[in-house]
Motif scaffolding. Structure first.
Motif, PDB file in Angstrom:
ATOM      1  N   LEU A 228       0.837  -1.017   0.050  1.00 31.54           N
ATOM      2  CA  LEU A 228       0.227   0.119   0.033  1.00 31.54           C
ATOM      3  C   LEU A 228       0.770   1.214   0.115  1.00 31.54           C
ATOM      4  O   LEU A 228       0.386   2.170  -0.635  1.00 31.54           O
ATOM      5  CB  LEU A 228      -1.033  -0.034   1.318  1.00 31.54           C
ATOM      6  CG  LEU A 228      -1.932  -1.053   1.135  1.00 31.54           C
ATOM      7  CD1 LEU A 228      -2.748  -1.240   2.515  1.00 31.54           C
ATOM      8  CD2 LEU A 228      -3.325  -0.701   0.107  1.00 31.54           C
ATOM      9  N   THR A 231       2.790   1.723  -3.683  1.00 32.57           N
ATOM     10  CA  THR A 231       1.917   1.953  -4.565  1.00 32.57           C
ATOM     11  C   THR A 231       0.992   3.098  -4.309  1.00 32.57           C
ATOM     12  O   THR A 231       0.284   3.682  -5.409  1.00 32.57           O
ATOM     13  CB  THR A 231       0.864   0.879  -4.966  1.00 32.57           C
ATOM     14  OG1 THR A 231       0.077   0.525  -3.627  1.00 32.57           O
ATOM     15  CG2 THR A 231       1.527  -0.370  -5.262  1.00 32.57           C
ATOM     16  N   GLN A 232       0.970   3.609  -3.045  1.00 30.64           N
ATOM     17  CA  GLN A 232       0.277   4.824  -2.711  1.00 30.64           C
ATOM     18  C   GLN A 232      -1.132   4.628  -2.855  1.00 30.64           C
ATOM     19  O   GLN A 232      -1.938   5.452  -3.154  1.00 30.64           O
ATOM     20  CB  GLN A 232       0.726   5.946  -3.368  1.00 30.64           C
ATOM     21  CG  GLN A 232       2.232   6.636  -3.505  1.00 30.64           C
ATOM     22  CD  GLN A 232       2.593   7.772  -4.137  1.00 30.64           C
ATOM     23  OE1 GLN A 232       1.725   8.640  -4.540  1.00 30.64           O
ATOM     24  NE2 GLN A 232       3.745   8.024  -4.052  1.00 30.64           N
ATOM     25  N   MET A 233      -1.696   3.386  -2.606  1.00 31.82           N
ATOM     26  CA  MET A 233      -2.947   2.846  -2.808  1.00 31.82           C
ATOM     27  C   MET A 233      -3.607   3.205  -1.110  1.00 31.82           C
ATOM     28  O   MET A 233      -2.733   3.036  -0.137  1.00 31.82           O
ATOM     29  CB  MET A 233      -3.293   1.600  -3.066  1.00 31.82           C
ATOM     30  CG  MET A 233      -2.754   1.563  -4.768  1.00 31.82           C
ATOM     31  SD  MET A 233      -3.719   2.583  -5.816  1.00 31.82           S
ATOM     32  CE  MET A 233      -2.432   2.659  -7.204  1.00 31.82           C
ATOM     33  N   SER A 234      -4.977   3.004  -0.855  1.00 36.37           N
ATOM     34  CA  SER A 234      -5.220   3.133   0.244  1.00 36.37           C
ATOM     35  C   SER A 234      -5.979   2.018   0.828  1.00 36.37           C
ATOM     36  O   SER A 234      -6.452   2.043   2.110  1.00 36.37           O
ATOM     37  CB  SER A 234      -6.202   4.318   0.332  1.00 36.37           C
ATOM     38  OG  SER A 234      -7.401   4.302  -0.597  1.00 36.37           O
ATOM     39  N   GLU A 238      -8.360  -0.866  -4.253  1.00 32.84           N
ATOM     40  CA  GLU A 238      -7.712  -0.306  -5.047  1.00 32.84           C
ATOM     41  C   GLU A 238      -6.485  -0.854  -5.527  1.00 32.84           C
ATOM     42  O   GLU A 238      -6.088  -1.028  -6.614  1.00 32.84           O
ATOM     43  CB  GLU A 238      -7.182   1.173  -4.568  1.00 32.84           C
ATOM     44  CG  GLU A 238      -8.311   2.115  -3.994  1.00 32.84           C
ATOM     45  CD  GLU A 238      -7.774   3.378  -3.662  1.00 32.84           C
ATOM     46  OE1 GLU A 238      -6.529   3.570  -3.451  1.00 32.84           O
ATOM     47  OE2 GLU A 238      -8.554   4.485  -3.582  1.00 32.84           O
ATOM     48  N   LEU A 239      -5.965  -1.730  -4.507  1.00 29.97           N
ATOM     49  CA  LEU A 239      -4.782  -2.681  -4.989  1.00 29.97           C
ATOM     50  C   LEU A 239      -5.199  -3.802  -5.864  1.00 29.97           C
ATOM     51  O   LEU A 239      -4.528  -3.876  -6.691  1.00 29.97           O
ATOM     52  CB  LEU A 239      -4.357  -3.241  -3.614  1.00 29.97           C
ATOM     53  CG  LEU A 239      -3.282  -2.503  -2.750  1.00 29.97           C
ATOM     54  CD1 LEU A 239      -2.786  -3.321  -1.742  1.00 29.97           C
ATOM     55  CD2 LEU A 239      -1.965  -2.145  -3.792  1.00 29.97           C
ATOM     56  N   TRP A 242      -5.365  -2.123  -9.382  1.00 28.83           N
ATOM     57  CA  TRP A 242      -4.166  -1.778  -9.689  1.00 28.83           C
ATOM     58  C   TRP A 242      -3.371  -3.123 -10.146  1.00 28.83           C
ATOM     59  O   TRP A 242      -2.674  -3.126 -11.313  1.00 28.83           O
ATOM     60  CB  TRP A 242      -3.267  -1.249  -8.561  1.00 28.83           C
ATOM     61  CG  TRP A 242      -1.937  -0.734  -8.786  1.00 28.83           C
ATOM     62  CD1 TRP A 242      -1.503   0.578  -9.089  1.00 28.83           C
ATOM     63  CD2 TRP A 242      -0.676  -1.468  -8.852  1.00 28.83           C
ATOM     64  NE1 TRP A 242      -0.489   0.626  -9.277  1.00 28.83           N
ATOM     65  CE2 TRP A 242       0.320  -0.387  -8.928  1.00 28.83           C
ATOM     66  CE3 TRP A 242      -0.388  -2.723  -8.157  1.00 28.83           C
ATOM     67  CZ2 TRP A 242       1.812  -0.808  -8.851  1.00 28.83           C
ATOM     68  CZ3 TRP A 242       0.991  -3.254  -8.106  1.00 28.83           C
ATOM     69  CH2 TRP A 242       2.056  -2.223  -8.687  1.00 28.83           C
TER      70      TRP A 242
END
Length: 249
Positions: A228, A231-234, A238-239, A242
Motif C-alpha cells: 500500500l 503503490t500509494q493506494m489506500s 484499489e490494490l 492496480w
C-alpha cells in the motif's frame, strides 16, 4: 496433469511450441542419444508420484525419471550434483519457487533444460520463468502423453508452450525486442510482496494468503502495508484494480 481415466480437458502442448521436429526424425534422434533423463521439482509429493506413475505407464523408452525434489534447496543440490537433461519445474513453492531454482542453476549448468509445469496460467508466471531461462511452460491439465512429447521436444531444442500461453511471451517480448518489459511501479515490490498482492487481488483473505504462502497472518499484514505504501493506494480494493491493470491476476 490429466491422469488415465480422467475426463478433464487437456492442453495440446505437443503441437503448441515452435520448431516442431517430425515424429520419425525425433524418435531416431532420441534412440541415438538414449532416453531423456528427467528430474521432477514440485512441493507436493502426491503430484510427483502421479507424474512418475503417469509417465511410467506410457512405457515410453524416450524418458527416464532420474530424481525428484520437493523444495528449492533440495532441487538445487540434487540437480547440480548430477545434472539431468530436463527438469520439470513447479512455478510456485513455499521457499521461492521455480524462478529461484533457475537463478541458482541455469547460469552454471546451461545444458540443463527447464520445462515449467504449473497449475498457474498467469502471464506474469509464464514470462518470469522464461526470462529466468526455462525453455517452455505447460499447465497441469496436460495429458501424460503430451507431457512426454513436450519433454522430448525441449530436450531436442524446441520451445514448448500450452496453446494460450505462447501469446503471453510473444506479447511481452514484442513490446521491447531484446530487453525485458519493465514496470517501474511494479519493480518497487519484492517477489514476496508480488505473491501476496496477487492472492489479495484474487480475493483471498489474509488467513488464506498466510496458508498458501506458509507465513503468518502478521507477516501478510506487514507485506500488504508495504505494498500500500509503495503503490500509494489506500485499501485492498484499489490494490486489486492496480494488480488487474498490470495483469497480475
Amino acid at each position: 496433469m490429466t491422469f488415465a481415466g480422467n475426463d478433464q480437458p487437456t492442453d495440446n502442448a505437443a503441437g503448441a511450441g515452435a520448431g516442431a521436429v517430425p515424429e520419425a526424425a525425433d524418435g531416431a534422434g532420441a534412440a541415438a542419444r538414449g532416453p531423456v533423463r528427467v528430474f521432477l521439482v514440485d512441493d507436493h509429493a502426491m503430484f510427483r508420484t502421479g507424474v512418475k506413475a503417469e509417465l511410467a505407464g506410457l512405457h515410453d523408452d524416450r524418458l527416464d525419471i532420474v530424481g525428484e525434489a520437493g523444495s528449492v534447496g533440495e532441487a538445487v543440490v540434487r540437480i547440480t550434483a548430477e545434472p539431468p537433461d530436463v527438469v520439470l519445474l513447479d512455478v510456485h513453492m513455499p521457499d521461492g519457487g521455480g524462478r529461484a531454482v533457475l537463478d541458482q542453476v541455469h547460469g552454471t549448468h546451461p545444458d540443463v533444460v527447464f520445462l515449467a509445469l504449473s497449475v498457474s496460467d498467469a502471464a506474469e508466471d509464464v514470462i518470469n520463468v522464461i526470462r529466468g531461462g526455462a525453455r517452455g511452460y505447460v499447465t497441469k491439465t496436460i495429458s501424460g502423453r503430451e507431457l512426454a512429447d513436450a519433454v522430448v521436444r525441449v530436450a531436442a531444442g524446441d520451445a514448448v508452450f500450452s496453446p494460450r500461453l505462447a501469446g503471453f511471451v510473444l506479447d511481452a517480448f514484442a513490446q521491447r525486442p531484446g530487453t525485458e518489459v519493465r514496470d517501474p511501479e511494479l519493480d518497487l515490490l519484492s517477489p514476496r510482496e508480488r505473491e501476496v498482492l496477487k492472492l489479495l487481488a484474487r480475493g483471498y483473505a489474509y488467513k488464506e494468503i498466510a496458508s498458501q504462502l506458509f507465513i503468518s497472518i502478521k507477516t501478510v499484514e506487514t507485506h500488504v502495508s508495504s505494498v500500500l505504501r509503495k503503490t500509494q493506494m489506500s485499501n485492498r480494493y484499489e490494490l486489486s484494480r492496480w494488480a488487474t491493470d498490470r495483469r497480475l491476476v
